[in-house]
Design a protein around this motif. Structure first.
Motif, short mmCIF file in Angstrom:
data_model
loop_
_atom_site.label_atom_id
_atom_site.label_comp_id
_atom_site.label_asym_id
_atom_site.label_seq_id
_atom_site.Cartn_x
_atom_site.Cartn_y
_atom_site.Cartn_z
N LEU A 145 46.19 40.67 37.61
CA LEU A 145 45.60 39.33 37.65
C LEU A 145 46.55 38.40 38.40
CD1 LEU A 145 45.45 40.38 34.28
CD2 LEU A 145 43.33 39.15 34.75
N VAL A 146 46.03 37.66 39.33
CA VAL A 146 46.86 36.78 40.17
C VAL A 146 46.62 35.34 39.76
CG1 VAL A 146 47.33 35.97 42.51
CG2 VAL A 146 46.89 38.39 42.09
N THR A 147 47.70 34.61 39.47
CA THR A 147 47.60 33.22 39.04
C THR A 147 48.24 32.29 40.07
OG1 THR A 147 49.64 33.45 37.76
CG2 THR A 147 47.56 33.78 36.59
N GLY A 148 47.93 31.02 39.92
CA GLY A 148 48.45 29.98 40.81
C GLY A 148 47.57 28.76 40.71
N HIS A 191 54.60 42.67 49.82
CA HIS A 191 55.15 43.39 48.68
C HIS A 191 54.26 43.25 47.45
CE1 HIS A 191 58.54 44.63 50.80
NE2 HIS A 191 59.47 43.81 50.35
N PHE A 192 53.75 42.04 47.21
CA PHE A 192 52.85 41.85 46.07
C PHE A 192 51.58 42.69 46.24
CE2 PHE A 192 55.21 37.95 44.82
CZ PHE A 192 55.31 38.21 43.46
N GLY A 193 51.11 42.81 47.46
CA GLY A 193 49.94 43.64 47.72
C GLY A 193 50.19 45.10 47.43
N ASP A 194 51.36 45.60 47.86
CA ASP A 194 51.72 46.99 47.57
C ASP A 194 51.82 47.22 46.06
OD1 ASP A 194 51.83 47.54 50.25
OD2 ASP A 194 54.02 47.39 50.40
N LEU A 195 52.40 46.26 45.35
CA LEU A 195 52.55 46.39 43.89
C LEU A 195 51.18 46.39 43.21
CD1 LEU A 195 54.33 46.50 41.36
CD2 LEU A 195 54.43 43.99 41.43
N ALA A 196 50.30 45.50 43.64
CA ALA A 196 48.96 45.41 43.05
C ALA A 196 48.19 46.72 43.23
CB ALA A 196 48.19 44.24 43.66
N ARG A 197 48.27 47.28 44.41
CA ARG A 197 47.55 48.53 44.69
C ARG A 197 48.12 49.68 43.86
NH1 ARG A 197 47.55 46.30 49.94
NH2 ARG A 197 49.50 47.38 50.45
N ALA A 198 49.44 49.70 43.73
CA ALA A 198 50.07 50.79 42.97
C ALA A 198 49.73 50.69 41.48
CB ALA A 198 51.58 50.75 43.18
N LEU A 199 49.71 49.49 40.94
CA LEU A 199 49.36 49.31 39.53
C LEU A 199 47.90 49.66 39.29
CD1 LEU A 199 51.25 45.96 38.79
CD2 LEU A 199 51.73 48.19 37.75
N HIS A 200 47.02 49.21 40.18
CA HIS A 200 45.60 49.51 40.04
C HIS A 200 45.35 51.02 40.11
CE1 HIS A 200 41.42 50.00 41.55
NE2 HIS A 200 41.17 49.05 40.68
N ILE A 257 50.24 40.04 35.16
CA ILE A 257 50.04 38.85 35.97
C ILE A 257 51.03 38.87 37.13
CG2 ILE A 257 50.16 36.33 36.01
CD1 ILE A 257 49.51 36.36 33.02
N LEU A 258 50.51 38.67 38.33
CA LEU A 258 51.36 38.47 39.51
C LEU A 258 51.24 37.01 39.92
CD1 LEU A 258 50.55 41.65 41.66
CD2 LEU A 258 52.20 41.39 39.79
N HIS A 259 52.36 36.37 40.12
CA HIS A 259 52.38 34.95 40.53
C HIS A 259 53.15 34.87 41.84
CE1 HIS A 259 51.66 30.73 39.33
NE2 HIS A 259 52.72 30.49 40.08
N PRO A 260 52.46 35.01 42.98
CA PRO A 260 53.17 35.16 44.26
C PRO A 260 53.86 33.90 44.76
CG PRO A 260 50.92 36.03 44.38
CD PRO A 260 51.01 35.22 43.13
N ARG A 261 53.33 32.72 44.47
CA ARG A 261 53.88 31.49 45.03
C ARG A 261 54.88 30.86 44.07
NH1 ARG A 261 52.96 32.50 50.13
NH2 ARG A 261 50.90 31.92 50.93
N SER A 262 55.73 29.97 44.63
CA SER A 262 56.76 29.33 43.81
C SER A 262 56.81 27.82 44.00
CB SER A 262 58.13 29.92 44.15
OG SER A 262 58.53 29.51 45.44
N ARG A 263 55.97 27.26 44.86
CA ARG A 263 55.97 25.82 45.12
C ARG A 263 57.36 25.32 45.51
NH1 ARG A 263 52.85 22.67 40.45
NH2 ARG A 263 52.74 21.09 42.10
N GLY A 264 58.10 26.17 46.21
CA GLY A 264 59.42 25.78 46.67
C GLY A 264 60.52 25.88 45.64
N ALA A 301 39.50 44.26 45.55
CA ALA A 301 39.13 45.49 44.83
C ALA A 301 40.18 45.90 43.81
CB ALA A 301 38.89 46.62 45.83
N VAL A 302 41.41 45.37 43.91
CA VAL A 302 42.48 45.85 43.03
C VAL A 302 43.05 44.74 42.14
CG1 VAL A 302 43.11 47.68 44.65
CG2 VAL A 302 44.30 45.48 44.77
N LEU A 303 42.50 43.54 42.23
CA LEU A 303 43.03 42.45 41.41
C LEU A 303 41.94 41.45 41.04
CD1 LEU A 303 43.25 39.81 43.47
CD2 LEU A 303 45.28 41.01 44.26
#
Length: 345
Positions: free
Chosen positions: A215-218, A199-208, A183-190, A235-237
């Motif tokens: 899986l991206v949550t929020g 960076h999250f995109g690079d990580l997602a592509r590398a894992l895929h 699970i990638l959770h890119p946002r933090s609501r402050g 295509a990768v998440l």
């Protein structure tokens, strides 16, 4: 001491780091009852914590007249009220409800009027972790020692209260034995410095590319803000934003192998659920990992090695210190993880 009322009416991550206090009370006062006073959106977290016996919603409390609120608190027959998150209103209500022992910090002037035990506690400059700082409020109970972080890990665990819905569980079915559901959770609501979508995109592509599932949550609002990025990386998440209420979100995290996020609520949930939890932090006080690192048997964090990121204080969105964490470094940590069975089995 039979009943403890623990008042924590702020964010989910802050509540999760209060759970070890509840577990410590259970350990030090066998047979005691712990009631959490929190916001409605944290109810599912309280229900998933074995150390919490009952939940009182402050949102529901606010709908009552002041006299009814006092009566509701009095009916709890609490022996102690711990104001972990300071609230002038709740401190006054606890006093009017005649809760015998009311503990707050000396730094809030209204505690001098409403609490009968005051604790000298400075969070901002303390070297202690947030979970340890919470335990300092127990000094008036004769509990002066502060457990180590490994000890606290054993006290604040979560267990999902719901089984993951079948259609969601199907998304996590492994296609090969070593496949990870990340699970990638890119946002933090402050609530934390964000690592950045690039960076999250690079990580997602590398894992895929290595055969792992991303899986991206929020929340729905966070998903809307990520829409262009989610479409670009479709295509990768798998986009899970806005699809899960909190009980199902807990079950979803508990069925996945791990989660990567900044210092925000979902990171602390994953850690407390016993999943792999990788937190990405800046070195700046008071939001550094020394204060806010996730607590769990498989929790870890990354932070760049420099004394402080003073230059980033004026513009959180442009924080260079957290963005200095290279995706390759994060990828290496994740690839060292092992697949896990679901937390609710």
């Amino acid at each position: 001491m039979k009943t403890f009322l623990v008042s924590r009416t702020d964010a989910i991550g802050d509540l999760v780091l209060t759970l070890p206090l509840c577990g410590w009370l259970k350990q030090q006062f066998p047979g005691c009852r712990v009631v959490l006073l929190g916001r409605d959106y944290t109810r599912a977290v309280a229900a998933a914590c074995p150390a919490i016996d009952a939940f009182l919603s402050d949102d529901e409390l606010r709908k009552q007249s002041e006299a009814q609120q006092v009566a509701t608190l009095r009916d709890l027959r609490a022996d102690v009220c711990l104001h972990v998150f300071p609230s002038r209103r709740l401190a006054a209500l606890a006093q009017r409800a005649d809760i015998p022992l009311r503990i707050g910090t000396r730094s809030r002037w209204f505690h001098w009027l409403s609490c009968n035990r005051l604790v000298a506690l400075s969070r901002r400059h303390s070297p202690l972790h947030e979970a340890q700082l919470n335990l300092l409020l127990l000094r008036p109970l004769g509990l002066s020692s502060v457990p180590t972080l490994p000890e606290l890990v054993l006290l604040g665990g979560l267990v999902p209260t719901e089984t993951l819905r079948a259609e969601t569980a199907a998304l996590l079915r492994r296609e090969w034995p070593g496949q990870l559901n990340i699970i990638l959770h890119p946002r933090s609501r402050g609530h934390g410095r964000e690592w950045g979508l690039a960076h999250f995109g690079d990580l997602a592509r590398a894992l895929h590319a290595r055969g792992h599932r991303v899986l991206v949550t929020g929340t729905q609002a966070e998903g809307d803000s990520l829409r262009e990025w989610l479409t670009e990386h479709a295509a990768v998440l798998t986009d899970m934003t806005g699809r899960l209420d909190l009980p199902q979100f807990l079950a979803f995290i508990g069925a996945a192998d791990g989660l990567v996020a900044s210092g925000t609520g979902p990171l602390h949930l994953a850690a407390a659920l016993g999943r792999h939890a990788l937190g990405l932090f800046p070195p700046m006080r008071p939001i550094h990992p020394g204060r806010w690192a996730p607590l769990g048997p498989r929790a870890e964090f990354l932070v760049i090695d420099q004394p402080n990121c003073q230059e980033c204080r004026t513009d959180a969105a442009a924080c260079r210190c957290i963005k200095a964490l290279e995706p390759a470094l994060v990828l290496a940590r994740v690839l060292a993880w092992q697949p896990l069975p679901p937390a609710y089995l």
